[in-house]
Design an enzyme around this catalytic site. Structure first.
Site, PDB file in Angstrom:
ATOM      1  N   GLU A   1       0.910  -1.306   0.108  1.00  0.00           N
ATOM      2  CA  GLU A   1       0.045   0.001  -0.073  1.00  0.00           C
ATOM      3  C   GLU A   1       0.860   1.171   0.139  1.00  0.00           C
ATOM      4  OE1 GLU A   1      -3.160   0.251   2.926  1.00  0.00           O
ATOM      5  OE2 GLU A   1      -3.288   2.335   2.414  1.00  0.00           O
TER       6      GLU A   1
ATOM      7  N   LYS B   1      -9.156 -15.009  15.906  1.00  0.00           N
ATOM      8  CA  LYS B   1      -8.975 -14.530  14.623  1.00  0.00           C
ATOM      9  C   LYS B   1     -10.599 -14.231  14.282  1.00  0.00           C
ATOM     10  CE  LYS B   1      -5.118 -17.137  13.448  1.00  0.00           C
ATOM     11  NZ  LYS B   1      -4.343 -18.342  12.772  1.00  0.00           N
TER      12      LYS B   1
ATOM     13  N   ASP C   1       1.195 -13.972  12.558  1.00  0.00           N
ATOM     14  CA  ASP C   1       0.053 -14.441  11.852  1.00  0.00           C
ATOM     15  C   ASP C   1      -0.649 -13.523  11.421  1.00  0.00           C
ATOM     16  OD1 ASP C   1      -2.198 -15.986  11.109  1.00  0.00           O
ATOM     17  OD2 ASP C   1      -2.190 -17.341  12.887  1.00  0.00           O
TER      18      ASP C   1
ATOM     19  N   HIS D   1     -11.026  26.789   4.819  1.00  0.00           N
ATOM     20  CA  HIS D   1     -10.557  28.196   4.435  1.00  0.00           C
ATOM     21  C   HIS D   1     -11.313  28.399   2.959  1.00  0.00           C
ATOM     22  CE1 HIS D   1      -7.253  29.131   7.074  1.00  0.00           C
ATOM     23  NE2 HIS D   1      -6.840  27.816   7.005  1.00  0.00           N
TER      24      HIS D   1
END
Ligand code: ADP
Length: 603
Positions: free
Chosen positions: A281, A413, A489, A587
Site C-alpha cells: 500500500e 481470528k 500470523d 479556508h
C-alpha cells in the site's frame, strides 16, 4: 443490502494530489470504456478499410435503388406504402449502413446506444468508488487509487497451454519461452507425469524425494500442466523450502514477494527502533514515518504492557445445565486453581496458567484459559496445556463430553467483544505528548482540529457504525504490515488491530496528548513464521529476534510495545492528513485567498 458507500458529493477534494488522482481515474475509466466498448468498426470481422468500403457501397447502392423505385412509383401512380420484398431489404440495408456510418464517425447518441450495456458496470459505482477511495485514504500522495479501476475484461479463454508474453530486451521482442519448462531430468519428467496423471499425490513429494526445493519445482510444473496456466512471475528460486516444512506452509510452489519499508526511528521508552513494514500500500510507510518524526521531535512515546496472556476456550457438554454449573464452580474456585495449574504448566517450560473464565450456554460450558507463553505467540502452547487440564477434568467429571478444544470463546481470528474487553495476547497502552509546533510544522495541522476530528471520527463515527474495537483511523494498516514483516500470523490482525485512539489538548490547550490502547496484540518472537530468514532479519533489526534467554517473554512483550508505538505514529499521521484536508475546505468556505489555500494544501 448494498454495502458500498455511495456519496453524492463532488468527486475530488480540492487539492493537487486528489485532482491528479481523479484525472488518473478518469483516464483509466476512459481507457476501460474504449477497450471494452463495442465499436462500429467491429461490426464485421474484416479489416477496417474493407468494412468501411462495404458499408459505403451498400449505402449508396440501396439509396440509388430506392430513389429509382420511388421515381417509378410516382410515374406509375403506385402508392408509396406498397413495397416489394426487394424494397424492404433495401430499406433494412439502408438503416444498417446509416447506423454504421453514424457510429463510425463518432455521432454521440449512436455510440451511447451501442455501448450502453457496457457502461452499466460503471454507473452508480464508479463515482462513488472514486469518492470512497479519496475519502477513506485522503493522505497526500496516496497511490492506491489504481486499485479501483477494474481490469479490462478478458476476451478469450486461455488455451490449454497459454502463450507466454514476449520479453523485450533492448527494444527487440524475444521469442516467448515455452510454458512447460523442460524437466530437470528424465526422472523428474517421470514424476511430473505421475503427479499430472494423479498417480503420485502432490503432498507426498517432499517425503518421497527428500528434497523440498525439488518437490516444489516438480509440483509447480505439474500444476502448470494440469491447469494450463503459467506461474511465470511467482518465483521459485531463492527460498529455503526446508525451513517451512512441517511448520509454515504445505504444498509450496513458490513464494510471493512483498516489499519491506522502514519507518523510524521510533523513539519509544527512550530507545530508537527502525520499524520494518511489509506492504504493497503506497504511502503507508511514508505516513508512519512522518508520525515517527513527530513523536521523535516531541521527545518520544511511552508504551506499557498492561497484561500478557494468550487464551484458549474449549467447549464441553453435560447432560444437564446443573452439571455444567458444577464444573464452572469447581474450575473457578481458587482452592482448585493450584491443581489445575500444575496439570496445565507441565505441558511446557514457558506455559503458565493465569486464570480460567467460564461462560455457560444451557448445559454447555466454555472455559477461557489464559496463560503466559514466554516469547511464543502461544496458540500451540496453550492448546497443549488445555488438553492436559481437560484430561485431568475428565477423570473428575466422567460425564463431561469435550466437543472441541476451541469453542470460539477464546476468541481467535474473529471480531469478538471478549477480546476487546478482557484482552488477548498483550494488552498495551502507548502515549505521547506532541508539541504544538510539531503539530504545526511536521503534521501540518492544529491541535484543536485533531482533537475535534478524533472525537467525531474515531469515537462518535465508530460508535455510530457499531464498531467493535475499531475506534481508530487505520491501526490494522500498521499492524498487518509489521506482522507480515516480522513473521506474525497476519490473520490475527482481526483482534490485534482493536484499538481506541484518544486525543486531548493539554498544557493550556497548546500541546496534543495522543494515545492508543490495544487490548489484544498477539505476537511472538519464536515459533511459526518468526524463524524464517526474512522475518527473522526484521525481528533482528528490532532487537527482538528469538527467545529471550534471561527473561522469557521479554522479547515478545517488547515487540508488542513497538507495534503499539508504530500504530500511534500511523494514527497521528493519517489523522493529521485528514484534518489538514478539512482545513483546506474550511479556508475555502471562509473565502480566504486561493494563494493561502494552495500554500496550506501543499505544505
Ligand atoms: P506457538 O505456541 O506460538 O504456536 P510454537 O509452539 O510454534 O509457538 O513455538 C514455541 C516453542 O518454542 C515451544 O516449543 C517452546 O518450548 C519453545 N521456546 C523456546 N524458547 C522459548 C521462549 N523464550 N518462550 C516461548 N517458547 C520458547
Amino acid at each position: 443490502m448494498d454495502v458500498r458507500r455511495r456519496l453524492s458529493k463532488p468527486l475530488c477534494r480540492p487539492n493537487k494530489a486528489s485532482a491528479a488522482a481523479c484525472e488518473t481515474l478518469k483516464a483509466h475509466k476512459q481507457q476501460y470504456l474504449l477497450v471494452s466498448s463495442p465499436k462500429a468498426s467491429d461490426a464485421l470481422p474484416l479489416p477496417l478499410y474493407l468494412t468501411n468500403g462495404l458499408f459505403f457501397t451498400m449505402f449508396f447502392t440501396v439509396m440509388y435503388f430506392l430513389l429509382v423505385r420511388w421515381r417509378e412509383k410516382i410515374r406509375n401512380s403506385t402508392p408509396l406504402h406498397v413495397v416489394t420484398l426487394s424494397e424492404l431489404a433495401a430499406l433494412a440495408s439502408l438503416i444498417a449502413s446509416v447506423i454504421y456510418l453514424l457510429g463510425f464517425f463518432g455521432i454521440g447518441f449512436v455510440q451511447s446506444f451501442l455501448y450502453r450495456a457496457n457502461q452499466e458496470g460503471w454507473d452508480g459505482e464508479d463515482e462513488s468508488n472514486e469518492q470512497y477511495l479519496l475519502e477513506e485514504d485522503s493522505r497526500r500522495g496516496v497511490t492506491t487509487l489504481g486499485c479501483s479501476v477494474p481490469p479490462p475484461p478478458v476476451r478469450r479463454i486461455a488455451s490449454v497451454v497459454p502463450e507466454q508474453p514476449a520479453k523485450i530486451s533492448n527494444g527487440v521482442a524475444e521469442k516467448p519461452g515455452p510454458l512447460i519448462a523442460p524437466a530437470g531430468s528424465e526422472e523428474d519428467e517421470e514424476i511430473i507425469s505421475s503427479v499430472v496423471a494423479g498417480k503420485t499425490p502432490s503432498y507426498l513429494l517432499e517425503s518421497k524425494l527428500g528434497d523440498c526445493k525439488r518437490a516444489a519445482s516438480i509440483r509447480r510444473e505439474a500444476l502448470q500442466r494440469i491447469t494450463g496456466k503459467s506461474l511465470e512471475g511467482l518465483p521459485l528460486d531463492g527460498f529455503d523450502y526446508e525451513s517451512i516444512l512441517g511448520q509454515c506452509c504445505e504444498l509450496p510452489v513458490g513464494y510471493v514477494q512483498i516489499p519491506v519499508g522502514i519507518a523510524g526511528p521510533l523513539l519509544l521508552n527512550g530507545c530508537e527502533y527502525s520499524v520494518p513494514m511489509a506492504t504493497t500500500e503506497g504511502c503507508l510507510v511514508a505516513s508512519t514515518n512522518r508520525g515517527c518524526k513527530a513523536i521523535f521531535a516531541s521527545g518520544g512515546a511511552t508504551s506499557i504492557v498492561l497484561r500478557d496472556g494468550m487464551t484458549r476456550a474449549p467447549v464441553v457438554r453435560f447432560g444437564t445445565a446443573k452439571r455444567a454449573a458444577e464444573l464452572k464452580f469447581f474450575v473457578e474456585d481458587p482452592v482448585n486453581f493450584e491443581t489445575l495449574a500444575v496439570a496445565f504448566n507441565k505441558s511446557s517450560r514457558f506455559a503458565r496458567l493465569q486464570s480460567i473464565q467460564c461462560a455457560i450456554a444451557g448445559k454447555n460450558l466454555y472455559m477461557r484459559f489464559s496463560c503466559g507463553t514466554g516469547d511464543a505467540m502461544g496458540m500451540n502452547m496453550i492448546s497443549k496445556g488445555v488438553q492436559h487440564v481437560l484430561d485431568y477434568l475428565q477423570t473428575e467429571y466422567p460425564d463431561m463430553d469435550v466437543l472441541g478444544i476451541s469453542g470460539n470463546f477464546c476468541s481467535d481470528k474473529k471480531p469478538a467483544a471478549v477480546n476487546w474487553i478482557e484482552g488477548r495476547g498483550k494488552s498495551v497502552v502507548c502515549e505521547a505528548i506532541i508539541k504544538e509546533e510539531v503539530v504545526k510544522k511536521v503534521l501540518k495541522t492544529e491541535v484543536a482540529s485533531l482533537v475535534e476530528l478524533n472525537m467525531l471520527k474515531n469515537l462518535t463515527g465508530s460508535a455510530m457504525a457499531g464498531a467493535l474495537g475499531g475506534f481508530n483511523a487505520h491501526a490494522s494498516n500498521i499492524v498487518s504490515a509489521v506482522y507480515i514483516a516480522t513473521g506474525q500470523d497476519p490473520a490475527q490482525n482481526v483482534e490485534s488491530s482493536h484499538c481506541i485512539t484518544m486525543m486531548e489538548a493539554v498544557n493550556d490547550g497548546k500541546d496534543l496528548h495522543v494515545s492508543v490502547t490495544m487490548p489484544s496484540i498477539e505476537v511472538g518472537t519464536v515459533g511459526g513464521g518468526t524463524q524464517l530468514a526474512s522475518q527473522s532479519a526484521c525481528l533482528n533489526l528490532l532487537g527482538v529476534k528469538g527467545a529471550n534467554k534471561d527473561s522469557p517473554g521479554t522479547n515478545a512483550r517488547l515487540l508488542a510495545t513497538i507495534v503499539a508505538g508504530a500504530v500511534l505514529a500511523g494514527e497521528l499521521s493519517l489523522m493529521s492528513a485528514i484534518s489538514a484536508g478539512q482545513l483546506v475546505k474550511s479556508h475555502m468556505k471562509y473565502n480566504r485567498s486561493s494563494k493561502n489555500i494552495t500554500q496550506q494544501a501543499a505544505s
